[in-house]
Design a protein around this motif. Structure first.
Motif, mmCIF file in Angstrom:
data_model
loop_
_atom_site.group_PDB
_atom_site.id
_atom_site.type_symbol
_atom_site.label_atom_id
_atom_site.label_comp_id
_atom_site.label_asym_id
_atom_site.label_seq_id
_atom_site.Cartn_x
_atom_site.Cartn_y
_atom_site.Cartn_z
ATOM 1 N N LEU A 88 -9.795 -1.236 3.332
ATOM 2 C CA LEU A 88 -8.575 -1.766 3.364
ATOM 3 C C LEU A 88 -8.688 -3.473 4.118
ATOM 4 C CD1 LEU A 88 -5.370 -2.047 3.677
ATOM 5 C CD2 LEU A 88 -5.471 -1.212 5.974
ATOM 6 N N SER A 89 -9.917 -3.645 5.089
ATOM 7 C CA SER A 89 -9.926 -5.082 5.238
ATOM 8 C C SER A 89 -10.549 -5.805 4.246
ATOM 9 C CB SER A 89 -10.970 -4.975 6.465
ATOM 10 O OG SER A 89 -12.402 -4.488 5.958
ATOM 11 N N ASN A 90 -11.060 -5.301 3.312
ATOM 12 C CA ASN A 90 -11.345 -6.240 2.009
ATOM 13 C C ASN A 90 -10.292 -6.402 0.895
ATOM 14 O OD1 ASN A 90 -14.290 -6.122 2.525
ATOM 15 N ND2 ASN A 90 -14.331 -3.927 1.655
ATOM 16 N N THR A 91 -9.321 -5.658 1.356
ATOM 17 C CA THR A 91 -8.159 -5.897 0.325
ATOM 18 C C THR A 91 -7.516 -7.268 0.198
ATOM 19 O OG1 THR A 91 -7.953 -3.495 0.607
ATOM 20 C CG2 THR A 91 -6.186 -4.843 -0.461
ATOM 21 N N ASP B 72 0.868 -1.243 -0.119
ATOM 22 C CA ASP B 72 0.054 -0.073 -0.204
ATOM 23 C C ASP B 72 0.840 1.362 0.104
ATOM 24 O OD1 ASP B 72 -1.595 2.204 1.152
ATOM 25 O OD2 ASP B 72 -3.086 0.691 1.157
ATOM 26 N N VAL B 73 0.823 2.206 -1.006
ATOM 27 C CA VAL B 73 1.617 3.485 -1.063
ATOM 28 C C VAL B 73 1.433 4.073 0.042
ATOM 29 C CG1 VAL B 73 1.710 5.489 -2.353
ATOM 30 C CG2 VAL B 73 1.227 3.350 -3.629
ATOM 31 N N ILE B 74 0.240 3.903 0.911
ATOM 32 C CA ILE B 74 -0.028 5.026 1.990
ATOM 33 C C ILE B 74 0.417 4.223 3.240
ATOM 34 C CG2 ILE B 74 -1.732 6.456 3.093
ATOM 35 C CD1 ILE B 74 -3.096 6.761 0.528
ATOM 36 N N ARG B 75 -0.085 3.036 3.217
ATOM 37 C CA ARG B 75 0.095 2.236 4.624
ATOM 38 C C ARG B 75 1.302 1.239 4.578
ATOM 39 N NH1 ARG B 75 -3.976 3.913 7.217
ATOM 40 N NH2 ARG B 75 -5.187 5.291 5.949
ATOM 41 N N GLY B 76 2.120 1.441 3.800
ATOM 42 C CA GLY B 76 3.298 0.254 3.903
ATOM 43 C C GLY B 76 2.836 -0.933 3.643
ATOM 44 N N THR B 77 3.095 -2.081 4.093
ATOM 45 C CA THR B 77 2.883 -3.346 3.869
ATOM 46 C C THR B 77 2.219 -4.296 4.746
ATOM 47 O OG1 THR B 77 5.087 -3.928 4.953
ATOM 48 C CG2 THR B 77 4.982 -3.667 2.357
ATOM 49 N N PRO B 78 0.977 -4.035 5.029
ATOM 50 C CA PRO B 78 0.048 -4.600 6.214
ATOM 51 C C PRO B 78 0.023 -6.070 5.681
ATOM 52 C CG PRO B 78 -1.317 -3.300 4.793
ATOM 53 C CD PRO B 78 0.028 -2.658 4.533
ATOM 54 N N GLU B 79 0.344 -7.087 6.708
ATOM 55 C CA GLU B 79 0.111 -8.332 6.463
ATOM 56 C C GLU B 79 -1.231 -9.033 7.010
ATOM 57 O OE1 GLU B 79 3.784 -10.119 8.013
ATOM 58 O OE2 GLU B 79 5.098 -8.884 6.543
ATOM 59 N N PHE B 80 -1.731 -9.876 6.435
ATOM 60 C CA PHE B 80 -2.765 -10.581 6.798
ATOM 61 C C PHE B 80 -2.695 -12.201 6.667
ATOM 62 C CE2 PHE B 80 -3.727 -6.568 4.816
ATOM 63 C CZ PHE B 80 -5.033 -6.132 6.008
ATOM 64 N N PRO B 81 -2.665 -12.775 7.799
ATOM 65 C CA PRO B 81 -2.437 -14.517 7.767
ATOM 66 C C PRO B 81 -3.561 -14.995 7.196
ATOM 67 C CG PRO B 81 -1.740 -13.597 9.988
ATOM 68 C CD PRO B 81 -2.442 -12.317 9.189
ATOM 69 N N ASN B 82 -3.370 -15.799 6.360
ATOM 70 C CA ASN B 82 -4.473 -16.338 5.489
ATOM 71 C C ASN B 82 -5.324 -17.250 6.264
ATOM 72 O OD1 ASN B 82 -3.578 -15.420 3.262
ATOM 73 N ND2 ASN B 82 -2.266 -17.006 2.580
ATOM 74 N N ASP B 83 -4.981 -17.818 7.522
ATOM 75 C CA ASP B 83 -5.742 -18.825 8.350
ATOM 76 C C ASP B 83 -6.802 -17.750 8.992
ATOM 77 O OD1 ASP B 83 -3.951 -17.250 10.238
ATOM 78 O OD2 ASP B 83 -3.253 -19.509 10.763
ATOM 79 N N THR B 84 -6.593 -16.689 9.190
ATOM 80 C CA THR B 84 -7.555 -15.455 9.773
ATOM 81 C C THR B 84 -8.846 -15.152 8.718
ATOM 82 O OG1 THR B 84 -6.276 -13.521 9.198
ATOM 83 C CG2 THR B 84 -5.803 -14.756 11.230
ATOM 84 N N PRO C 285 -3.347 -4.465 -8.250
ATOM 85 C CA PRO C 285 -3.081 -3.027 -8.748
ATOM 86 C C PRO C 285 -2.411 -2.257 -7.713
ATOM 87 C CG PRO C 285 -5.280 -3.215 -8.044
ATOM 88 C CD PRO C 285 -4.813 -4.528 -8.098
ATOM 89 N N VAL C 286 -1.736 -1.446 -7.680
ATOM 90 C CA VAL C 286 -1.099 -0.571 -6.897
ATOM 91 C C VAL C 286 -2.324 0.013 -5.749
ATOM 92 C CG1 VAL C 286 -0.080 1.625 -6.204
ATOM 93 C CG2 VAL C 286 0.530 0.524 -8.162
ATOM 94 N N TRP C 287 -2.135 -0.423 -4.532
ATOM 95 C CA TRP C 287 -3.270 -0.107 -3.550
ATOM 96 C C TRP C 287 -2.628 1.318 -2.783
ATOM 97 C CZ3 TRP C 287 -7.099 -3.194 -4.257
ATOM 98 C CH2 TRP C 287 -6.940 -4.476 -4.515
ATOM 99 N N ALA C 288 -3.953 2.184 -2.600
ATOM 100 C CA ALA C 288 -3.560 3.430 -1.666
ATOM 101 C C ALA C 288 -4.946 3.462 -1.059
ATOM 102 C CB ALA C 288 -3.046 4.284 -2.688
ATOM 103 N N HIS C 289 -4.797 3.174 0.277
ATOM 104 C CA HIS C 289 -5.890 3.439 1.215
ATOM 105 C C HIS C 289 -5.968 4.720 1.821
ATOM 106 C CE1 HIS C 289 -6.481 -0.820 0.307
ATOM 107 N NE2 HIS C 289 -7.856 -0.459 0.305
ATOM 108 N N VAL C 290 -6.582 5.789 1.593
ATOM 109 C CA VAL C 290 -6.543 7.241 1.873
ATOM 110 C C VAL C 290 -7.155 7.109 3.523
ATOM 111 C CG1 VAL C 290 -6.449 8.262 -0.120
ATOM 112 C CG2 VAL C 290 -8.763 7.837 0.907
ATOM 113 N N PRO C 291 -6.881 8.331 4.427
ATOM 114 C CA PRO C 291 -7.182 7.913 5.644
ATOM 115 C C PRO C 291 -8.493 8.471 6.027
ATOM 116 C CG PRO C 291 -5.918 10.044 5.454
ATOM 117 C CD PRO C 291 -5.735 9.144 4.072
ATOM 118 N N VAL C 292 -9.123 7.872 6.877
ATOM 119 C CA VAL C 292 -10.725 7.839 7.235
ATOM 120 C C VAL C 292 -10.700 9.372 7.817
ATOM 121 C CG1 VAL C 292 -10.134 7.162 9.707
ATOM 122 C CG2 VAL C 292 -12.353 7.121 8.553
ATOM 123 N N ILE C 293 -11.962 9.881 7.437
ATOM 124 C CA ILE C 293 -12.368 11.146 7.754
ATOM 125 C C ILE C 293 -13.188 11.216 9.009
ATOM 126 C CG2 ILE C 293 -13.133 13.477 7.056
ATOM 127 C CD1 ILE C 293 -12.951 12.578 4.396
#
Length: 500
Positions: A202-205, A152-164, A220-228
């Motif tokens: 982001l949780s869907n990504t 993610d261009v904005i959030r770096g590299t969040p990781e999601f274990p597949n077993d979750t 694609p290139v992901w970019a999740h802009v901050p919540v307002i």
């Protein structure tokens, strides 16, 4: 589809008002495309037939146009509902490849097995070998091991274990694709290279990234802009907060001010200035510079921005901008009304999406008179709708009635002061400087400084305790009407003091 060009998409649902957060995302996408010489695609995600209305789509297009994203400058609108066949084809392909399976479990059955259906699917139908049939949804077979890393261009590299990540549904029992699959298929087919969207997605990504991999294409290139968030640092809510772009537009916020302010929600132009030409924003905006922390939507700051933009208009520009609030026949900002019976997520609390007609009849309005008073008003309004109570006394047959204002000012020496002011104003030159000096003299005879002396005169003539410069207002209103209103106020006060 692959063109080698940067391609972004803005994909709103036509199910309600146009959220300011959506407007911010649209602008970010627009600038990414413009900065790279790429393409902007408007994709209307209209698959929820029960909530979609054509006027909401028209509202989306109108709002984008108002923001400066004009039809003809982008591809679309493309309607997701017209691509249902392609979504079904992709779902069938994933099933045939063993990447998805049919599941006949009901929510009650899942709850009986796990104790709580909200904990996620337990994989019961993974190896049952079911085919399509009534009541059977298609689930994606999530890998049991490993980790899905989102770049993610904005959030770096969040990781999601597949077993979750549960085996999530990609097509309903009726064969229609759910949001996750439809979006991936549409992005893939349209050659979307950058997905710029709100943080809430982001949780869907990771699920969508798994689908991209299963369909054999890099994501694609992901970019999740901050919540307002609001002043309480709560995410802006349609039910609680003022979030409808239509409302701000109908209130009289300028598109240029709104564009400038929205771009500051998570990003800032170089230097110390925040109010800058949009050309400067276009030249300097980079996704890499967007901050991940929540962005505070400060309506007071937006209002101040708007005031600055109003004051920067030429007088002619200000007159033209005010016209929808002054002339009933004028073109008003295109908007749609909130539904009479809004469903969950529709509408907004107290939403106002249309410009109300002014309180005077069309034949009483004078463009020439307003043009004369416009320079006095321009520096005093923060939103264009404020022009109406500021000038209404000029176009109404009587001064507006404000009992609180009368009670505050029509006391003490007010009767004598108004009487003497009316007598003096019969004879003097009708010039604002002369009118001012005359009232100073009248006030001094009653031991009043100008600030106190002019209060009952202002209320008698304009109906309000604050407004445009008083003596310039009297000059524009004219001797005859000013004297008539002063005498009417004297008569009211005299009647009140000596009731029959």
């Amino acid at each position: 589809m692959s063109t080698g060009r940067v391609r972004v998409r803005f994909a709103p649902s036509p199910t309600g008002i146009f959220h300011v957060g959506g407007a911010r995302s649209a602008l970010f996408n627009w600038l990414v495309a413009k900065g790279a010489g790429g393409d902007f695609v408007l994709r209307v995600e209209d698959t929820d037939a029960s909530r979609n209305r054509p006027e909401w789509t028209e509202g989306i297009i109108s709002a984008l146009d108002w923001l400066g994203i004009s039809p003809g400058g982008y591809e679309g609108p493309v309607f997701q509902s017209e691509r249902a066949g392609r979504h079904a084809e992709a779902a069938a392909g994933l099933f045939a490849a063993g990447r998805a399976y049919y599941c006949g479990c009901t929510r009650d059955e899942l709850a009986a097995r796990t104790g709580n259906a909200q904990h996620g699917y337990d994989g019961f139908c993974r190896e049952r070998g079911l085919g399509p049939g009534p009541g059977r949804a298609l689930r994606f077979r999530t890998p049991d091991k490993g980790t899905t890393v989102v770049l993610d261009v904005i959030r770096g590299t969040p990781e999601f274990p597949n077993d979750t990540i549960e085996d999530f549904v990609i097509a309903r029992a009726d064969g229609s694709a759910v949001f996750l699959l439809a979006n991936v298929v549409d992005d893939l087919d349209m050659g979307i290279t950058h997905v710029v969207r709100g943080e809430e997605h982001l949780s869907n990504t990771p699920k969508q990234q798994l689908l991209w991999a299963a369909l054999g294409t890099p994501p694609p290139v992901w970019a999740h802009v901050p919540v307002i968030v609001n002043e309480k640092r709560q995410k802006l809510s349609k039910r609680r907060d003022k979030v409808a772009l239509e409302s701000y537009r109908a209130e009289g916020y300028l598109a240029a001010a709104m564009r400038n302010y929205l771009m500051l929600l998570g990003w800032a132009p170089p230097g110390d200035e925040e109010i800058v030409p949009f050309a400067t924003i276009e030249a300097s905006f980079r996704l890499e510079d967007v901050k991940p922390s929540p962005a505070f939507f400060d309506e007071k700051k937006l209002r101040a921005f708007n005031g600055e933009y109003i004051r920067a208009l030429s007088v002619d520009g200000f007159v033209a901008a005010c016209e929808p609030w002054l002339v009933p026949a004028a073109d008003v900002p295109a908007a749609v009304d909130a539904p009479a019976a809004a469903g969950p997520g529709d509408g907004a609390a107290g939403v106002t999406t249309t410009v109300p007609a002014p309180p005077w009849s069309p034949e009483r309005f004078s463009a020439e008179v307003f043009a004369t008073v416009a320079p006095l008003a321009q520096s005093r309004v923060a939103v264009l709708s404020e022009i109406v109570p500021m000038v209404d006394f000029l176009f109404l047959p009587e001064a507006p009635t404000d009992e609180a204002a009368r009670a505050k000012t029509m006391k003490g020496p007010a009767l004598d002061l108004l009487t003497e002011a009316a007598e003096a104003y019969e004879k003097v030159a009708w010039d604002h400087d002369v009118l001012r000096e005359t009232l100073i003299e009248v006030g001094e005879r009653h031991g009043l400084k100008l600030g106190k002396a002019q209060a009952p005169v202002r209320v008698a003539v304009t109906g309000r305790t604050v407004g445009l410069p008083l003596f310039e207002s009297l000059e524009i209103l004219g001797r005859e009407e000013t004297l008539r209103r002063l005498r009417a106020a004297v008569e009211r006060l005299g009647t009140a003091a000596n009731p029959a």
